[in-house]
Scaffold this active site. Structure first.
Site, PDB file in Angstrom:
ATOM      1  N   ALA A   1      14.826 -36.501   6.327  1.00 38.06           N
ATOM      2  CA  ALA A   1      15.691 -36.080   7.435  1.00 38.06           C
ATOM      3  C   ALA A   1      16.108 -37.222   8.348  1.00 38.06           C
ATOM      4  O   ALA A   1      17.238 -37.253   8.826  1.00 38.06           O
ATOM      5  CB  ALA A   1      14.991 -35.003   8.260  1.00 38.06           C
ATOM      6  N   HIS A   2      15.206 -38.165   8.624  1.00 38.78           N
ATOM      7  CA  HIS A   2      15.514 -39.127   9.685  1.00 38.78           C
ATOM      8  C   HIS A   2      16.497 -40.207   9.263  1.00 38.78           C
ATOM      9  O   HIS A   2      16.897 -41.034  10.079  1.00 38.78           O
ATOM     10  CB  HIS A   2      14.227 -39.741  10.256  1.00 38.78           C
TER      11      HIS A   2
ATOM     12  N   THR B   1       0.305 -25.671   6.972  1.00 41.99           N
ATOM     13  CA  THR B   1       1.229 -24.946   7.845  1.00 41.99           C
ATOM     14  C   THR B   1       2.499 -25.760   8.061  1.00 41.99           C
ATOM     15  O   THR B   1       2.450 -26.942   8.399  1.00 41.99           O
ATOM     16  CB  THR B   1       0.569 -24.659   9.202  1.00 41.99           C
TER      17      THR B   1
ATOM     18  N   CYS C   1       9.576 -50.060   5.929  1.00 44.72           N
ATOM     19  CA  CYS C   1       8.254 -49.714   5.412  1.00 44.72           C
ATOM     20  C   CYS C   1       7.524 -50.924   4.854  1.00 44.72           C
ATOM     21  O   CYS C   1       6.342 -50.852   4.535  1.00 44.72           O
ATOM     22  CB  CYS C   1       8.381 -48.646   4.332  1.00 44.72           C
TER      23      CYS C   1
END
Length: 417
Positions: A232-233, A269, A357
């Site tokens: 997403a980012h 979750t 990264c």
């Protein structure tokens, strides 16, 4: 309270307002000081529409999605609606989308999960030499655990040859992973052809499409892949949210234990607000994609022409290959990359020296090394990456500033070059 920042209702801020606020200096600017942000391959600003969707989810979808009561059902519906959006963007079925915490988890799940599921058939994996560290490190971990690994090289422009991949395949090969768009150079790899070759031999194919989504069309059916990673980012969404496409029938063993979420493929979750934000960003990324990509490409070409003309002694890495529109890898002779980065940062211009990264290490870029650049040349390379918020004025200012900074650094270089 003195010194506290005022709260911002992001639902009242348009995308144009956000872009303008980033560029215009103002003591009351809630988006931070004026700067030119050219590190969009590392992460992108969250669009106001995305933040508004997330704020609503945080406030109103607070139930546990696994709970059976109304609040839980509301959260579950938000997730499934978001999953359908991500699936539509990728040309997949909703059941083929595994929602994750981002690109690294998706890459790891693809490699470790497929390798574990197919361990009885073979333990040989093929990757390219220019993969993201999330893929390369996972592949090396499989090798250290008793598997075998083939790393396919690239040409001087950073392209993987499908024929080289074919030669690397063995009877015990179970997976090939080649990224769609390189995160340092923007080079587009021939994934569709590689998938065809691998499938003829009964081998699964994964592609990291993190830098492709929102820049070029990404359709899992057209690509013919079995597994595909997105995050997403990189598309103006939140950090900590992503997805792994898993083609129906593809064997995959979960990497975690503890629950039955995501069809028993990724327990835990769910991050409801992050997932909702991801879907909002993905939907916006698909909107007007050809026109937006053409605009970004025109700015990238303006940037590269300016660097070559004004800065001088600049090599654009991968310039001879088909590239995504938003990334420029520029080797600036006679000025160290880190010195350039720091100097530009002091001038309010954000760039990087390669993959975010991998930036914690002192070693030069493995991507540029694979393309044949020397250690010295790789160390003098900047990555400048654009988005739909980038303007021509920002490009021109970045070129002028980089020219001035490079001239100064070259003048004080010990060897005078």
């Amino acid at each position: 309270m003195a010194g506290c920042k005022r709260k911002i209702d992001l639902r009242r801020v348009s995308a144009a307002d956000a872009a303008r606020a980033v560029r215009e200096p103002s003591a009351g600017n809630p988006f931070g000081p004026r700067r030119i942000y050219l590190d969009n391959a590392a992460s992108t600003p969250v669009l106001p529409e995305v933040a508004a969707a997330m704020a609503e989810a945080l406030a109103e979808r607070y139930g546990n999605p696994s709970s059976l009561h109304g609040a839980g059902r509301d959260a579950r519906k938000a997730i499934e609606d978001a999953r359908a959006v991500v699936a539509r963007v990728l040309g997949a079925a909703p059941a083929e989308i595994v929602l994750t915490s981002g690109g690294t988890e998706s890459d790891n799940l693809a490699l470790f999960g497929a390798a574990a599921a197919l361990r009885g058939r073979g333990r040989h994996v093929v990757v390219s030499a220019v993969e993201h560290p999330a893929v390369l490190a996972a592949a090396r971990a499989l090798e250290s655990d008793g598997g075998s690994l083939a790393v396919v090289g690239v040409d001087a422009e950073g392209r993987v040859s499908p024929d080289d991949v074919a030669r690397a395949l063995r009877p015990d090969t179970v997976l090939v992973s080649v990224m769609l768009v390189n995160n340092e150079t923007g080079v587009i790899q021939p994934v569709r052809e590689i998938a065809r070759i691998a499938h003829e031999r009964g081998v699964l194919v994964h592609t990291d499409a993190v830098q492709a989504l929102g820049q070029i069309p990404v359709d899992v059916r057209a690509l013919g892949v079995d597994l595909l990673t997105v995050s997403a980012h990189k598309i103006h969404g939140p950090k900590g949210s992503g997805a792994l496409y898993v083609r129906k029938g593809t064997p995959l063993r979960p990497r975690q234990a503890g629950g039955h979420q995501e069809g028993d493929r990724r327990p835990g979750t769910e991050n409801v607000a992050g997932i909702v934000g991801f879907a909002a960003a993905a939907s916006l990324a698909l909107r007007d994609l050809p026109a937006r990509a053409a605009g970004i490409r025109a700015l990238r070409d303006r940037l590269e022409a300016g660097l070559v003309e004004r800065v001088g002694r600049v090599r654009i890495n991968g310039a001879g290959a088909d590239r995504a529109p938003h990334i420029t890898s520029a080797t600036v002779a006679g000025a160290g990359g880190e010195a350039l980065l720091v100097s530009l940062d002091l001038e309010g211009i954000c760039v990087s020296t390669g993959s975010a990264c991998a930036s914690g290490g002192a070693a030069p870029s493995h991507v540029l090394a694979a393309q044949g650049l020397s250690v010295e040349a790789a160390a003098g390379t900047l990555r400048l990456s654009l988005s739909g918020l980038t303007t021509a004025e920002e490009i021109d200012r970045a070129v002028e500033t980089l020219s001035r900074v490079a001239m100064r650094l070259r003048a004080i270089a010990p060897d005078g070059r």
